[in-house]
Scaffold this active site. Structure first.
Site, PDB file in Angstrom:
ATOM      1  CG  HIS A  17      -2.044   0.957   1.172  1.00 18.59           C
ATOM      2  ND1 HIS A  17      -3.364   0.570   1.267  1.00 18.59           N
ATOM      3  CD2 HIS A  17      -2.073   2.306   1.020  1.00 18.59           C
ATOM      4  CE1 HIS A  17      -4.140   1.633   1.189  1.00 18.59           C
ATOM      5  NE2 HIS A  17      -3.370   2.708   1.043  1.00 18.59           N
ATOM      6  CG  HIS A  19      -1.801   6.144  -2.209  1.00 18.27           C
ATOM      7  ND1 HIS A  19      -2.909   5.998  -3.009  1.00 18.27           N
ATOM      8  CD2 HIS A  19      -2.139   5.611  -1.000  1.00 18.27           C
ATOM      9  CE1 HIS A  19      -3.890   5.421  -2.314  1.00 18.27           C
ATOM     10  NE2 HIS A  19      -3.436   5.176  -1.088  1.00 18.27           N
ATOM     11  CG  ASP A  21      -1.295  10.556  -5.636  1.00 17.24           C
ATOM     12  OD1 ASP A  21      -1.128   9.578  -4.872  1.00 17.24           O
ATOM     13  OD2 ASP A  21      -2.412  11.079  -5.818  1.00 17.24           O
ATOM     14  N   GLY A 178      -9.886   7.381  -2.101  1.00 13.29           N
ATOM     15  CA  GLY A 178     -10.583   8.644  -1.929  1.00 13.29           C
ATOM     16  C   GLY A 178     -11.476   8.615  -0.710  1.00 13.29           C
ATOM     17  CG  HIS A 205      -8.136   3.036   0.220  1.00 13.97           C
ATOM     18  ND1 HIS A 205      -7.590   2.624  -0.973  1.00 13.97           N
ATOM     19  CD2 HIS A 205      -7.188   3.804   0.829  1.00 13.97           C
ATOM     20  CE1 HIS A 205      -6.363   3.119  -1.085  1.00 13.97           C
ATOM     21  NE2 HIS A 205      -6.093   3.844  -0.007  1.00 13.97           N
ATOM     22  CD  GLU A 208      -7.510   5.983   5.644  1.00  8.35           C
ATOM     23  OE1 GLU A 208      -6.407   6.550   5.781  1.00  8.35           O
ATOM     24  OE2 GLU A 208      -8.073   5.849   4.536  1.00  8.35           O
ATOM     25  CG  ASP A 297      -1.627   5.768   3.153  1.00 10.19           C
ATOM     26  OD1 ASP A 297      -2.020   5.399   2.025  1.00 10.19           O
ATOM     27  OD2 ASP A 297      -2.339   6.420   3.934  1.00 10.19           O
TER      28      ASP A 297
END
Length: 356
Positions: A17, A19, A21, A178, A205, A208, A297
């Protein structure tokens, strides 16, 4: 035995996991932003990284998310996407990562005129360049991509088809990311049906920003093979943290099926999914037998690396054996064919020097 910084760096790591970006090098972000005239909070790499980390630790989700407006702004050309992916692989490799699944949302990288297909091809080119460059630098790493659809938008069926079209070439799985609360997985029923029909690996996801019911929907409707974060699954366990526990249907399913939970310790604290590293639900979930894994993350946004996450866990009592178990769970949870997962697991076992 206390683990030193060198000990932790040397441990083989598997990240499921991460990301794309959320993990740019600060210097790269500054350089690319300058090329397009995008204004950043600072043009000093160390100061920029500190600003992002401060925002992430502020407890304000809006401030936490500010960084992504800057990172995605510079990720709108094929060359920039390739560079960011290449550097992500190199940075992970230098941190002891031997396998990484980098996730990103293609729909967030088309404002510069790229097609969705051009986006995934550009990222894959960077991944392959990064693997080759890492090997030249003395690091052996394997990396792959997961395609995200955004929960609050309506292109998930299109991204699901994109994932299927690029299966085995530019991606290994699908995810929805998102805002979780208020945007349930049920909104993307068509995408999940398509993916189920074609046996595409899915991680979602969940657990969370929303509770155990969100995890249940991900496992049921979404047929998720892994859960992104998943820490609030403990809300489906009566007496959690005590001696007499009663697992609900959702928690029991995740435990029985050994669904990997993609826990991200620092990020989970920053987004209030956990109160602190010391009190993170992942510790008790691990003790109960859940397939807990450790992940970054967003390396830039949260100011972390896999090694720093390991170090934070070591400070609250995690041992080499704990890291081995979590890393082995991640290896077996990778979106790879069985024989390749077995090879990856063997690398983890050898790297930890464990005699099974």
């Amino acid at each position: 035995m206390t683990l030193s910084t060198e000990d932790i760096l040397a441990l083989p790591k598997v990240v499921l996991h991460d990301h794309l970006d959320g993990g740019l090098r600060p210097a790269t972000l500054i350089e690319l932003a300058g090329e397009i005239g995008h204004e950043l909070p600072s043009t000093d790499p160390e100061e920029l990284a500190e600003i992002f980390a401060t925002n992430a630790n502020s407890g304000d989700l809006v401030r936490y998310l500010e960084a992504f407006a800057h990172t995605t702004a510079v990720m709108q050309t094929a060359a920039n996407l390739t560079r960011v992916a290449r550097e992500a692989v190199l940075d992970l490799a230098a941190d002891g990562v031997i396998y990484a699944e980098l996730r990103y949302a293609p729909e967030q990288h088309v404002s510069g005129g790229l097609s969705l297909q051009e986006v995934v091809e550009a990222v894959q080119a960077g991944i392959e360049e990064g693997v080759s460059a890492a090997l030249e630098a003395g690091y052996a790493i394997r990396a792959a991509a997961i395609l995200d659809a955004m929960r609050h938008l309506d292109r998930s069926a299109e991204i699901a088809q994109l994932a299927l079209d690029n299966r085995g070439t530019c991606c290994v799985g699908f995810d929805i990311a998102g805002p979780e609360l208020g945007f349930p997985a049920a909104n993307h029923r068509e995408a999940f049906q398509l993916l189920r029909e074609h046996h595409m690996p899915v991680t979602i996801h969940a657990g969370e920003a929303d509770g155990a019911a969100s995890v249940g929907e991900a496992l049921g409707l979404g047929s998720a093979r892994r859960i992104g974060h998943g820490v609030r699954i403990h809300e489906d366990i009566d007496g959690f943290g005590g001696e007499e526990l009663v697992l609900g249907v959702i928690a029991q399913h995740a435990l029985d099926m050994q669904i990997p939970l993609e826990c991200c310790p620092t990020s989970n604290v920053q987004t209030a999914a956990a109160s602190s590293i010391a009190d993170h639900p992942m510790h008790e979930l691990r003790n109960l037998g859940f397939a807990v894994t450790v992940n970054t993350d967003n390396r830039l946004v949260s100011g972390v690396t896999m090694s720093s996450e390991f170090a934070a866990l070591a400070e609250v009592g995690w041992t080499t054996e704990d890291f081995f178990e979590a890393t082995l769970a991640a290896a077996w949870g990778a979106f790879l064919p069985y024989d390749e997962k077995a090879d990856l697991a063997e690398l983890v076992i050898e790297g930890y020097g464990i005699d099974l």
